[in-house]
Design an enzyme around this catalytic site. Structure first.
Site, PDB file in Angstrom:
ATOM      1  CD  GLU A   1      -2.260   2.222  -3.420  1.00 57.00           C
ATOM      2  OE1 GLU A   1      -3.450   2.425  -3.700  1.00 57.00           O
ATOM      3  OE2 GLU A   1      -1.818   2.256  -2.245  1.00 57.00           O
TER       4      GLU A   1
ATOM      5  CG  ASP B   1      -1.739   1.206   1.400  1.00 62.98           C
ATOM      6  OD1 ASP B   1      -2.635   1.397   0.561  1.00 62.98           O
ATOM      7  OD2 ASP B   1      -1.508   1.981   2.355  1.00 62.98           O
TER       8      ASP B   1
END
Length: 692
Positions: free
Chosen positions: A379, A343
């Site tokens: 990401e 993330d």
């Protein structure tokens, strides 16, 4: 537990609580702390405090003979409370072991969790003397031994990978026929495994499973942190997903997925923690050593906030980097997971605040003999300056490609001028990813993900409907590139329903027929809707759960046939990029873009705002070794406009084009094609050339 245990020197490694068969060694990092107390809790919750007697460098440690797995514990750390210098030690706050492998539950929201007096005019500059222990989960000593049998990492090649992004609870919470719904055990139940196997899924990517906290503002609104992007325990599975609190339940889940041929990838959040900014709770890192664990501003009272959540972990600190690396290795070696999706990965790649694709985190991963063998997915952005880094990551990273999502949605919505961009996405986004020896699988393509509209909502809503989040519909993206096809939300109009069904088939077909690594959002194959909510992070209820009862009767089979078609045609899933280069074996380019009249696309065609048709003739990439070379070709036609007659490429052999996939006819067919074929409006058609 002995109420008067003996503590001896112990060892500084490994960090955490380690059972050796005769007792437990405790080791904890705190660079600026002046005293570390180990807090042991008996079955009645009574606390015994023991000073860790030894310090090696910045690691405090001690050993207690006779202590066994199951022992509940925590820490209290004394030191300066000088927020202006970045120090926020408060021994009144019970702290979770950052290396704890199991936790008894989740933090209970209470002002006693704050290191300062909540209603003091000086806010976080004040000091709160209340004991937070009643509101903090206990760390638990574990023996993580698990009988894995013959289990081993699956290592599916990326060219064969089809990822399924899922939420542990949301996948089964609405299934009354599955025992222990909403848990790890339910996720790996026979009905779910059978469903994924029928689809052809090779990897399940789970939203965060590290222990996470509910935000205070959500608790006040009687909502919960559903997605889990507020981690505070990087080794402990989230307790709410455990039936009996035993971490072996997670291991059992992984084992069952592996036996079904499915890899397990974890969405991990190492960029920030649940402690938030200077007004957040003291749960772990803030009380252990705030100035070491977090990146602080020049005014060290405040935190760098590149993640948009209040804080960012400081990976310039060797012990913070060690924590992350130890956590990753633990999940691979002890829990047997097969990869990670990071993330806001740009935050992890920052060195002194600046993104560096050759920074310490990336170097550590690539040299690690355990971690450089698993799947690594970034990401590729954060909210800090220069944080958007799509395509900038080093091999072997793959990356979420939001350009694919946005441009494919826009193309099928009918937006003008996207033919050139959609062609790049179909071919694997080489301009972004073809460098430093990276593979064409580096682009993780997706139409929808947990963050945003589901596939069904993309074709059913033209605007977000997030009122249930109680933020005045201000949260979530406004740039959804969605289209309700005529009516906002549910309808019984057969024409609109048919158009939405065709659009969903076209979007899914584009995803699975493009070069790169496809990722499907759990429930999209069922036609799952969130009622237009494009930010269901706090909806631990039917809004966020998959509605199996309302599943589209035919779409799962369409998706299954589409995935099988991709698997059957290696030209659609190559490791090497297609650059329209002549192939050594026959001199034919590996990629050729054609107009409807069969001629090569010209510059004026690529910039024509009215053009709605893309046609690609693909072969095995130039430069493919002889042992991997295949004969034949695929002619892929994406038509977002009206019915069009398309000239098929001439064949230089005795082979013939066969029309084998057509979204206007719900999928697979097989017939010999004519020289000129009619392409229905708003459809994807695939022709296959089998050369003799």
């Amino acid at each position: 537990m002995n109420r008067n245990p003996t503590i001896t020197a112990g060892h500084p490694a490994p960090l955490g609580a380690s059972f050796d068969g005769a007792g437990v060694n405790f080791a904890l990092f705190s660079q600026h702390g002046s005293r570390v107390q180990l807090c042991l809790f008996d079955a009645r919750g009574r606390e015994t405090r023991l000073d860790l007697p030894e310090r090696d460098g910045h690691v405090w440690h001690g050993y207690i003979p006779g202590l066994r797995p199951g022992q509940k514990y925590g820490y209290r750390v004394d030191g300066p409370y000088v927020p202006a210098q970045g120090h926020r030690f408060n021994p009144n706050k019970l702290l979770i072991d950052p290396y704890a492998k199991r936790l008894t539950g989740s933090p209970v929201q209470h002002d006693a969790l704050l290191g300062y007096r909540a209603r003091d005019p000086a806010a976080d500059l004040s000091f709160d003397p209340r004991d937070s222990a009643p509101f903090v989960p206990r760390s638990v000593v574990v023996d993580p031994a698990f009988s894995w049998g013959a289990d081993a990492p699956l290592r599916h090649p990326m060219i064969d990978t089809v990822i399924y992004e899922a939420h542990v609870k949301g996948m089964t919470a609405a299934r009354s026929d599955i025992p222990d719904a909403g848990t790890f055990l339910a996720l790996a139940s026979d009905p779910i495994l059978d469903h994924l196997n029928r689809l052809g899924i090779t990897a399940i990517e789970l939203l965060p499973v590290h222990a996470f906290a509910d935000d205070a503002f959500l608790v006040e609104r009687r909502l919960r942190n559903y997605w889990g992007y507020m981690s505070y325990g990087f080794f402990a599975p989230e307790p709410r997903y455990l039936r009996d609190g035993d971490i072996a339940e997670f291991q059992q889940m992984v084992s069952r997925f592996h036996r079904a041929g499915i890899e397990v990838i974890l969405d991990v959040v190492y960029n920030h923690t649940a402690e938030g900014n200077e007004l957040g709770p003291t749960l772990c890192f803030r009380g252990l050593d705030n100035a070491a664990y977090y990146r602080l501003q020049d005014d060290r009272r405040f935190y760098v906030n590149d993640a948009g959540t209040g804080n960012v972990l400081n990976l310039d600190s060797p012990f913070t980097l060690r924590l992350v690396m130890d956590s990753l290795r633990y999940w691979v070696e002890v829990m047997h997971v097969d990869g990670f999706r990071f993330d806001l990965c740009s935050a992890l790649g920052r060195s002194r605040g600046v993104f560096d694709s050759d920074g310490s985190f990336f170097r550590a991963l690539r040299q690690d003999p355990v971690l450089n063998r698993v799947k690594l997915i970034a990401e590729p952005w954060d909210l800090g300056p220069g944080g958007y880094q799509l395509g900038a990551y080093p091999a072997p990273f793959a990356e979420w490609n939001d350009h694919f999502r946005d441009q494919v949605r826009g193309f099928w919505r009918g937006d003008p001028g996207l033919v050139g961009k959609i062609a790049k996405r179909i071919a694997g986004s080489a301009a972004r990813f073809d460098h430093d020896g990276r593979a064409a699988t580096s682009s993780v393509n997706f139409i929808s993900a947990h963050d945003g509209f589901t596939l069904m909502d993309t074709v059913s809503y033209s605007r977000k409907h997030n009122d249930a989040n109680l933020e005045g519909n201000r949260d979530g993206h406004d740039h959804n590139l969605s289209d309700n096809c005529g009516v906002e939300g549910p309808t019984e109009d057969p024409a609109i329903l048919a158009r939405r069904a065709r659009r969903r088939r076209n979007l899914m077909a584009t995803l699975l027929l493009s070069q790169g690594t496809p990722m499907i959002l759990a429930g999209d194959e069922l036609g799952n809707s969130q009622g237009g909510n494009n930010n269901a992070y706090c909806q631990d209820n039917p809004i966020g759960w998959i509605d199996w009862d309302a599943a589209d009767a035919g779409f799962p089979d369409f998706c299954r046939r589409l995935i099988a078609f991709r698997k059957a045609h290696p030209i659609l899933r190559q490791k090497r990029f297609l650059h329209s280069q002549p192939r050594e074996q026959d001199g034919i380019p590996d990629l050729f873009w054609r107009r409807a009249d069969g001629q090569a696309m010209q510059e004026r065609d690529w910039t024509d705002p009215q053009l709605r048709l893309v046609a690609a003739e693909m072969r095995i990439a130039s430069g493919t070794p002889a042992y991997a070379a295949l004969r034949g070709a695929v002619f892929l036609v994406l038509n977002a406009g009206p019915e069009t007659r398309v000239h098929l490429p001439a064949t230089a052999t005795r082979g013939a084009w066969r029309r084998q996939f057509d979204t206007s006819q719900d999928g697979v067919l097989d017939r010999v094609a004519t020289r000129i074929e009619t392409i229905p409006p708003e459809s994807v058609v695939v022709f296959v050339l089998s050369e003799s």
